[in-house]
Design an enzyme around this catalytic site. Structure first.
Site, PDB file in Angstrom:
ATOM      1  N   GLU A 265     -25.130  15.090   5.916  1.00  0.00           N
ATOM      2  CA  GLU A 265     -26.445  15.719   5.993  1.00  0.00           C
ATOM      3  C   GLU A 265     -27.233  15.151   7.172  1.00  0.00           C
ATOM      4  OE1 GLU A 265     -30.274  16.516   3.019  1.00  0.00           O
ATOM      5  OE2 GLU A 265     -29.084  14.689   2.776  1.00  0.00           O
ATOM      6  N   LYS A 340     -29.920  24.118   1.165  1.00  0.00           N
ATOM      7  CA  LYS A 340     -30.254  23.147   0.129  1.00  0.00           C
ATOM      8  C   LYS A 340     -31.313  23.729  -0.802  1.00  0.00           C
ATOM      9  CE  LYS A 340     -31.514  18.235  -0.271  1.00  0.00           C
ATOM     10  NZ  LYS A 340     -31.803  17.014   0.531  1.00  0.00           N
ATOM     11  N   CYS A 374     -26.731  16.756  -0.804  1.00  0.00           N
ATOM     12  CA  CYS A 374     -27.393  15.525  -1.247  1.00  0.00           C
ATOM     13  C   CYS A 374     -28.079  15.668  -2.615  1.00  0.00           C
ATOM     14  CB  CYS A 374     -28.367  15.066  -0.167  1.00  0.00           C
ATOM     15  SG  CYS A 374     -28.875  13.330  -0.338  1.00  0.00           S
TER      16      CYS A 374
END
Length: 508
Positions: A265, A340, A374
């Site tokens: 990321e 995300k 993440c």
């Protein structure tokens, strides 16, 4: 963000319907050999004799590369044969389905497409064919088109030795050596009319290590090779230096014949340095202006190095909204995007980022995969939705500054592997960026996690990197073990859910 130009690359069996495309590509590729091309009747004969051995690569449904082969009983011809002898005076009467050697009689790539490393794909397809047919080796006579420039001072053997030592470059031999072929001997008068090679050729060979003592079932397992990049944060003088570092890892991982490579990321945030005088929100929006170019580079690397690339994550700006997005650049030329969904408080506060709203498993040439970025992996609902869609591997690029943050990502990723009966790969950044605001320090230990049962490691960790050290991790995972776990595991988590009592589902 602008759309990328998709490119569909397919390695498949050649058909007679491909001949017009094939002829056009041959005419371009054979210019130095006087323009002689294979006739339609000859191609039809090869397809009738040995259809599995005639392979091609189509780019956007147009055939631009081809390899032709027959099977021979090699001992009948030995190492001193000519092309005319091994092909039965070009009749291919020498083809013997009970033979022990796959003999390459042709391989070419249209000059327009040579930057995509399509030749490597043809060689890999030949190797797979050799293994599947349980043949001893692949043998071919290879041209040495660079020899004519050195014929006055070097013998063919001396020229070959210098190419082996990388003192000289030959467009054909150098490529063959890099694809695990070795030179058995030099052939004289192999291909009349090949003036560039002075009618010399190399007798090249690739040995099938599975030929003896390996049961066919041992090669049937669906083993996928994953490469993870634990990326060292460093400042780059310009974006080209950044690309050099990216390509270094892609080249290295593809050299191990990996199916996937994943970057972390926000691994491109070193490129924020020129904007460090701006507020963090404005700087990140400036960085987003480079994302399209970076993803296009990743797209090119995926095709040319024949590896599926999870591009880490990068900021993108759309309708004045800033997203954290990653891209799966398929080696076939297609590109998928994931944004995300769960934005951290830090991303909201400093960058004004918003979350995406699409979650869909991605079909690849190595099975069904999911991507979470993440913080997303800390929400079990997302990966459970992926599991219901058939996910086998979950990729998680992450960026954590402290060990506390890393521990959350790691343990949640391990839980996702166990509860969803899948593999989970995580890759993060290490080091520090002293001249980039809000990117001071990073902590990471990249890893591949497995379910927890007898077929897997006792700690459910397939492999992991050294913490906080730049390195790459190459790991093999077997998808068949997931099938066995699903049906015969000690516990069957997905099957034993009480769907009569609860469910997890998408609302949009």
């Amino acid at each position: 963000m602008a759309k990328f130009s998709p490119m569909n690359i397919e390695t498949r069996k050649l058909t007679l319907a491909d001949y017009d495309d094939l002829k056009e590509s041959m005419e371009q590729a054979y210019d130095t050999l006087g323009g002689q091309i294979w006739s339609k009747q000859t191609i039809a004969k090869l397809l009738k004799l040995f259809p599995e051995g005639q392979l091609c690569i189509a780019v956007d449904d147009k055939v631009v590369a081809c390899s032709l082969a027959i099977i021979v009983d090699y001992d009948e011809y030995g190492d001193k044969h000519t092309y005319q002898l091994i092909t039965g005076s070009y009749t291919f009467s020498t083809h013997d389905p009970t033979g022990d050697t796959l003999y390459g009689i042709e391989i070419f790539v249209s000059p327009e497409y040579r930057g995509l490393r399509l030749g490597r794909r043809l060689y890999e397809a030949r190797k797979e064919l050799c293994e599947s047919l349980n043949l001893k080796s692949i043998i071919a006579g290879g041209r040495i088109p660079g020899y004519h420039a050195h014929a006055d001072t070097l013998s063919p053997r001396q020229y070959i030795d210098k190419v082996k030592a990388k003192e000289l470059y030959d467009p054909t031999l150098t490529f063959q050596l890099s694809n695990d072929f070795h030179v058995r001997k030099v052939l004289k008068n192999y291909l009349p009319g090949d003036h560039e090679s002075k009618e010399f050729a190399t007798l090249i060979e690739w040995n099938n290590i599975y030929y003896q003592g390996v049961d066919a079932s041992a090669r049937s397992a669906k083993t996928i090779r994953i490469g993870l990049v634990q990326w060292q944060m460093r400042l780059f003088p310009d974006i080209n230096a950044f690309y050099e570092q990216v390509e270094f890892f892609v080249d290295a991982v593809s050299g191990y014949k990996s199916d996937f490579i994943m970057f972390p990321e926000f691994f491109n945030t070193p490129l924020l340095q020129p904007y460090n005088h701006l507020p963090e929100m404005e700087a990140m929006r400036k960085l987003a202006e480079q994302t399209e170019e970076i993803v296009q580079k990743m797209h090119e690397y995926a095709v040319s190095y024949n590896v599926n690339i999870i591009s880490g994550s990068m900021p993108i700006l759309e309708n004045n909204k800033l997203y954290n997005a990653t891209y799966l650049c398929h080696r076939s030329g297609k590109t998928d995007e994931y944004r995300k969904i769960h934005i951290t408080p830090n991303e909201q506060k400093y960058y004004g980022m918003v979350g995406g709203d699409k979650i869909q498993v991605i079909d690849t040439d190595c099975g069904k995969v999911g991507i979470l970025i993440c913080y997303d992996v800390e929400f079990p609902e997302l990966s459970r939705i992926y599991a219901d869609q058939g996910m086998q591997i979950l990729f998680v690029p992450f960026l954590t500054d402290t060990q506390n943050g890393y521990t959350r990502v790691r343990h949640c990723a391990q839980a996702r592997a166990i509860e969803n009966e899948c593999y989970v790969a995580i890759a993060g950044c290490v080091g520090n960026l002293p001249k980039v605001n809000n990117m001071d320090i990073q902590f990471a230990q990249s890893a591949v996690f497995t379910p927890s049962d007898f077929a897997f490691p006792t700690n459910a960790v397939k492999a992991e990197t050294t913490p906080n050290t730049e390195m790459m991790l190459v790991v093999d995972v077997d998808l068949h073990l997931l099938d066995e776990l699903h049906h015969f595991g000690t516990v069957k988590i997905l099957k034993d859910r009480r769907t009569d009592l609860y469910e997890v589902r998408l609302l949009k």
